[in-house]
Write a protein that holds these residues in place. Structure first.
Motif, PDB file in Angstrom:
ATOM      1  N   ALA A  40     -35.101 -46.530  -9.853  1.00 18.18           N
ATOM      2  CA  ALA A  40     -35.571 -46.777 -11.216  1.00 18.18           C
ATOM      3  C   ALA A  40     -36.034 -48.220 -11.426  1.00 18.18           C
ATOM      4  O   ALA A  40     -36.941 -48.487 -12.213  1.00 18.18           O
ATOM      5  N   ASP A  41     -35.447 -49.161 -10.692  1.00 17.51           N
ATOM      6  CA  ASP A  41     -35.845 -50.566 -10.837  1.00 17.51           C
ATOM      7  C   ASP A  41     -37.066 -50.926  -9.987  1.00 17.51           C
ATOM      8  O   ASP A  41     -37.500 -52.079  -9.966  1.00 17.51           O
ATOM      9  N   GLY A  42     -37.605 -49.933  -9.260  1.00 12.51           N
ATOM     10  CA  GLY A  42     -38.798 -50.159  -8.433  1.00 12.51           C
ATOM     11  C   GLY A  42     -38.509 -50.563  -7.006  1.00 12.51           C
ATOM     12  O   GLY A  42     -39.433 -50.678  -6.199  1.00 12.51           O
ATOM     13  N   SER A  43     -37.248 -50.785  -6.662  1.00  9.09           N
ATOM     14  CA  SER A  43     -36.920 -51.156  -5.284  1.00  9.09           C
ATOM     15  C   SER A  43     -36.984 -49.928  -4.384  1.00  9.09           C
ATOM     16  O   SER A  43     -36.722 -48.798  -4.811  1.00  9.09           O
ATOM     17  N   ARG A  44     -37.331 -50.157  -3.141  1.00  9.72           N
ATOM     18  CA  ARG A  44     -37.474 -49.061  -2.191  1.00  9.72           C
ATOM     19  C   ARG A  44     -36.133 -48.408  -1.875  1.00  9.72           C
ATOM     20  O   ARG A  44     -35.113 -49.070  -1.748  1.00  9.72           O
ATOM     21  N   VAL A  45     -36.168 -47.084  -1.715  1.00  5.99           N
ATOM     22  CA  VAL A  45     -34.992 -46.312  -1.318  1.00  5.99           C
ATOM     23  C   VAL A  45     -34.818 -46.390   0.197  1.00  5.99           C
ATOM     24  O   VAL A  45     -33.698 -46.488   0.696  1.00  5.99           O
ATOM     25  N   PHE A  46     -35.919 -46.346   0.930  1.00  4.34           N
ATOM     26  CA  PHE A  46     -35.898 -46.292   2.392  1.00  4.34           C
ATOM     27  C   PHE A  46     -36.450 -47.570   3.012  1.00  4.34           C
ATOM     28  O   PHE A  46     -37.284 -48.253   2.424  1.00  4.34           O
ATOM     29  N   THR A  47     -36.012 -47.827   4.233  1.00  2.00           N
ATOM     30  CA  THR A  47     -36.631 -48.867   5.062  1.00  2.00           C
ATOM     31  C   THR A  47     -37.690 -48.193   5.928  1.00  2.00           C
ATOM     32  O   THR A  47     -37.676 -46.961   6.099  1.00  2.00           O
ATOM     33  N   ASP A  48     -38.589 -48.980   6.493  1.00  2.00           N
ATOM     34  CA  ASP A  48     -39.599 -48.422   7.394  1.00  2.00           C
ATOM     35  C   ASP A  48     -38.943 -47.701   8.580  1.00  2.00           C
ATOM     36  O   ASP A  48     -39.460 -46.697   9.058  1.00  2.00           O
ATOM     37  N   GLN A  49     -37.804 -48.200   9.017  1.00  2.00           N
ATOM     38  CA  GLN A  49     -37.118 -47.615  10.170  1.00  2.00           C
ATOM     39  C   GLN A  49     -36.553 -46.224   9.881  1.00  2.00           C
ATOM     40  O   GLN A  49     -36.206 -45.487  10.795  1.00  2.00           O
ATOM     41  N   GLN A  50     -36.466 -45.844   8.618  1.00  2.00           N
ATOM     42  CA  GLN A  50     -35.939 -44.529   8.260  1.00  2.00           C
ATOM     43  C   GLN A  50     -37.022 -43.447   8.201  1.00  2.00           C
ATOM     44  O   GLN A  50     -36.731 -42.297   7.907  1.00  2.00           O
ATOM     45  N   ALA A  51     -38.270 -43.793   8.506  1.00  2.00           N
ATOM     46  CA  ALA A  51     -39.361 -42.815   8.474  1.00  2.00           C
ATOM     47  C   ALA A  51     -39.102 -41.609   9.385  1.00  2.00           C
ATOM     48  O   ALA A  51     -39.353 -40.469   8.964  1.00  2.00           O
ATOM     49  N   PRO A  52     -38.603 -41.790  10.610  1.00  2.00           N
ATOM     50  CA  PRO A  52     -38.350 -40.607  11.437  1.00  2.00           C
ATOM     51  C   PRO A  52     -37.353 -39.633  10.796  1.00  2.00           C
ATOM     52  O   PRO A  52     -37.556 -38.418  10.828  1.00  2.00           O
ATOM     53  N   ALA A  53     -36.307 -40.150  10.169  1.00  2.00           N
ATOM     54  CA  ALA A  53     -35.323 -39.280   9.519  1.00  2.00           C
ATOM     55  C   ALA A  53     -35.945 -38.568   8.320  1.00  2.00           C
ATOM     56  O   ALA A  53     -35.743 -37.363   8.123  1.00  2.00           O
ATOM     57  N   LEU A  54     -36.722 -39.290   7.522  1.00  2.00           N
ATOM     58  CA  LEU A  54     -37.379 -38.669   6.379  1.00  2.00           C
ATOM     59  C   LEU A  54     -38.372 -37.610   6.849  1.00  2.00           C
ATOM     60  O   LEU A  54     -38.493 -36.549   6.241  1.00  2.00           O
TER      61      LEU A  54
END
Length: 149
Positions: free
Chosen positions: A78-92
């Motif tokens: 809600a504050d605009g900060s990212r939920v994921f890091t770039d390194q979490q792309a494979p899991a997503l």
């Protein structure tokens, strides 16, 4: 408008998206900044020796997990900060494809990605070729129809 007006403008757009596949939960998606978009585009473009023209190079789109690579940059709190890091792309990327497509469609729209760019990512375009390292060549699109959302 002056530089201060432009740099001070609040141009971040965040859109809530309901994801039935995840229990009907709402996910917040925001468009990429220019810097983030450039980084994402660079992450999916690869330069390799041309397969058809000896001594030249071609730019190809590496579709490997391209949707998730975009979404980790666009799914926010809600504050605009990212939920994921770039390194979490494979899991997503291992999550439900229909859910990812729904979120991806919103992320591309909010980020100003053109239909041509989306078709390249989705594999509906010919490979871009060029004699240098520049990824600025525009790919041609095929006549393959885009599925309805």
């Amino acid at each position: 408008m002056g530089a201060d007006d432009i740099l001070g403008a609040d141009d971040v757009v965040i859109e809530p998206v309901t994801v039935p596949e995840w229990g009907g939960r709402v996910v917040l998606v925001r468009g990429l900044s220019g810097e983030e978009r450039d980084a994402w585009e660079a992450s999916i473009r690869k330069i390799r020796p041309s397969l058809s023209k000896k001594g030249e190079q071609e730019i190809v789109v590496d579709q490997t997990n391209a949707r998730a690579k975009l979404l980790v940059k666009c799914i926010v709190r809600a504050d605009g900060s990212r939920v994921f890091t770039d390194q979490q792309a494979p899991a997503l990327g291992r999550k439900n494809g229909k859910a990812l497509d729904r979120l991806y469609d919103v992320a591309t729209r909010l980020s100003g990605l053109s239909d041509d760019e989306e078709q390249v990512i989705e594999g509906n375009s010919e490979t871009t070729e060029g004699g240098d390292d520049s990824p600025s060549s525009s790919p041609e699109t095929s006549d393959t129809p885009e599925p309805n959302s």
